[in-house]
Design an enzyme around this catalytic site. Sequence first.
Site, PDB file in Angstrom:
ATOM      1  N   LEU A 180       0.813  -1.215   0.000  1.00  9.81           N
ATOM      2  CA  LEU A 180       0.000   0.000   0.000  1.00  9.81           C
ATOM      3  C   LEU A 180       0.846   1.263   0.000  1.00  9.81           C
ATOM      4  O   LEU A 180       0.431   2.298  -0.495  1.00  9.81           O
ATOM      5  CB  LEU A 180      -0.947   0.007   1.206  1.00  9.81           C
ATOM      6  CG  LEU A 180      -2.042  -1.057   1.214  1.00  9.81           C
ATOM      7  CD1 LEU A 180      -2.841  -0.984   2.499  1.00  9.81           C
ATOM      8  CD2 LEU A 180      -2.960  -0.887   0.005  1.00  9.81           C
ATOM      9  N   GLY A 181       2.016   1.182   0.583  1.00  7.35           N
ATOM     10  CA  GLY A 181       2.873   2.365   0.616  1.00  7.35           C
ATOM     11  C   GLY A 181       4.021   2.163   1.577  1.00  7.35           C
ATOM     12  O   GLY A 181       4.070   1.191   2.332  1.00  7.35           O
ATOM     13  N   GLY A 199       7.099   4.459   4.061  1.00 10.38           N
ATOM     14  CA  GLY A 199       7.550   5.721   4.626  1.00 10.38           C
ATOM     15  C   GLY A 199       8.855   5.522   5.355  1.00 10.38           C
ATOM     16  O   GLY A 199       9.519   4.496   5.216  1.00 10.38           O
ATOM     17  N   GLY A 200       9.214   6.531   6.158  1.00 13.58           N
ATOM     18  CA  GLY A 200      10.508   6.495   6.812  1.00 13.58           C
ATOM     19  C   GLY A 200      10.651   5.410   7.851  1.00 13.58           C
ATOM     20  O   GLY A 200      11.758   4.971   8.148  1.00 13.58           O
ATOM     21  N   MET A 201       9.543   4.952   8.412  1.00 15.05           N
ATOM     22  CA  MET A 201       9.623   3.975   9.503  1.00 15.05           C
ATOM     23  C   MET A 201       9.252   2.562   9.077  1.00 15.05           C
ATOM     24  O   MET A 201       9.753   1.603   9.658  1.00 15.05           O
ATOM     25  CB  MET A 201       8.711   4.402  10.650  1.00 15.05           C
ATOM     26  CG  MET A 201       8.993   3.703  11.962  1.00 15.05           C
ATOM     27  SD  MET A 201       8.004   4.388  13.306  1.00 15.05           S
ATOM     28  CE  MET A 201       8.721   3.514  14.699  1.00 15.05           C
ATOM     29  N   GLY A 202       8.380   2.421   8.098  1.00 11.94           N
ATOM     30  CA  GLY A 202       7.956   1.080   7.724  1.00 11.94           C
ATOM     31  C   GLY A 202       7.232   1.050   6.396  1.00 11.94           C
ATOM     32  O   GLY A 202       7.034   2.075   5.746  1.00 11.94           O
ATOM     33  N   VAL A 226       3.661  -0.518   4.527  1.00  9.95           N
ATOM     34  CA  VAL A 226       2.308  -0.979   4.817  1.00  9.95           C
ATOM     35  C   VAL A 226       1.841  -1.895   3.690  1.00  9.95           C
ATOM     36  O   VAL A 226       1.957  -1.554   2.505  1.00  9.95           O
ATOM     37  CB  VAL A 226       1.334   0.212   4.962  1.00  9.95           C
ATOM     38  CG1 VAL A 226      -0.069  -0.290   5.280  1.00  9.95           C
ATOM     39  CG2 VAL A 226       1.813   1.147   6.051  1.00  9.95           C
ATOM     40  N   LYS A 280       1.626  -3.258   9.005  1.00  9.52           N
ATOM     41  CA  LYS A 280       2.747  -2.328   8.976  1.00  9.52           C
ATOM     42  C   LYS A 280       3.987  -3.042   9.476  1.00  9.52           C
ATOM     43  O   LYS A 280       4.022  -3.515  10.614  1.00  9.52           O
ATOM     44  CB  LYS A 280       2.431  -1.107   9.839  1.00  9.52           C
ATOM     45  CG  LYS A 280       3.512  -0.034   9.867  1.00  9.52           C
ATOM     46  CD  LYS A 280       3.016   1.136  10.697  1.00  9.52           C
ATOM     47  CE  LYS A 280       4.019   2.271  10.738  1.00  9.52           C
ATOM     48  NZ  LYS A 280       3.508   3.411  11.525  1.00  9.52           N
ATOM     49  N   ASP A 300       1.726  13.868  18.018  1.00 13.42           N
ATOM     50  CA  ASP A 300       1.844  14.151  16.584  1.00 13.42           C
ATOM     51  C   ASP A 300       0.454  14.212  15.958  1.00 13.42           C
ATOM     52  O   ASP A 300       0.229  13.710  14.858  1.00 13.42           O
ATOM     53  CB  ASP A 300       2.707  13.103  15.886  1.00 13.42           C
ATOM     54  CG  ASP A 300       3.186  13.581  14.502  1.00 13.42           C
ATOM     55  OD1 ASP A 300       3.216  14.809  14.271  1.00 13.42           O
ATOM     56  OD2 ASP A 300       3.514  12.726  13.657  1.00 13.42           O
TER      57      ASP A 300
END
Length: 364
Positions: free
Chosen positions: A21-22, A24-27, A29, A44, A139
């Site tokens: 699905l996508g 990012g910087g941490m993981g 998905v 994730k 956040d």
Amino acid sequence: MASEVKAGDLLEGRYRILDTLGAGGMGTVYLAEHNLIKRRVAIKILHPELAIDANVVERFMNEARAAGTLGHPNIVESTDMGFTHEHVPYIVFEHLEGTLLTDEIYRVGGFSVRRSLWIAQQIASALHAAHNAGVIHRDLKSDNVFLTDRDEMLDHVKVLDFGISRFSQLSESDHKMVMGTPEYLAPEAITRPEAIDGRADIYALGVILYEMLAARRPFPSQDGDPKALLHRIVHDTPEPLNVPELPPALHDILFGKLLAKDPDERFPTMIEVESALDKFVTEKPTPMRRNRPQKTIDPFSVRPGTRTPVPVPVAARRRSWMPYGIAIGGVVIGLIGLIIGLTREPPATPCDCGDPKANVRSSH
């Protein structure tokens, strides 16, 4: 280095990976399906190279604990967690369909007062539950609020990404860091990060309410200079709202009780925020079906053909809707000199010297 998970892989004999699905910087998905009950979920998985960092793993686990234990209808639900065969942790979330609040705000150019209040009340309810459990989000932003449908009701809120939430005392390293997304940071999160409490989330909710009404943020990042942005948050007054239908009393609550610079001037708890907003709600939104697309979109592309009357801020273009936030999402700024500079009023004339603290003080 551990290998990446791919479509067709089976995690711990339970979850079949269907698609990515996508990332990012941490993981990353993934869309997955439980191998026995055939229920679709979002998984994730922490980036393998980060799995050796104890602090990163702890923040990753924070997200699982928050989503798995708070049990609130407006907080994304975590149903399971585990480890890949290469010992990389993953979290299983409910699979959501809908849109990020950020995308919807800028797609339609801002919301009515009624719609904004309905969404803000649900966010406040979710954070009230989190605060009662001793969890500060830290956040909260429109990029971490997801709008979906539930029981035919439009705009059912799911709060996402508790990855940098605080469960108890801050670690020694966190005392020296400004953690969160700059445009949503409360002033005290910049000047005294060790002293923040649930009122920092109340400030962030004020930013989101302002953003829903105005289709802009109180202090937008204009030139990519984080020092100047943080200076404005600490010292400047947000631009007034030009929303004719906004009741004067609600305007006063937004600026005086949510966006107040001094946390002591804000509402002390989210339950009081809920109660104050409820006084302006004359009726709940009419049950209806969402009439916008809910298909997966490439999270790292500009979306052609999308009706966007108001330009989407850079931060909002980073990804389209996801089951929840992928990265920690916030910017971690470990500049003690910057924090010291922001607690002081700027000089009358700018200083062009090399001292970084002086540069911060003169950035206004």
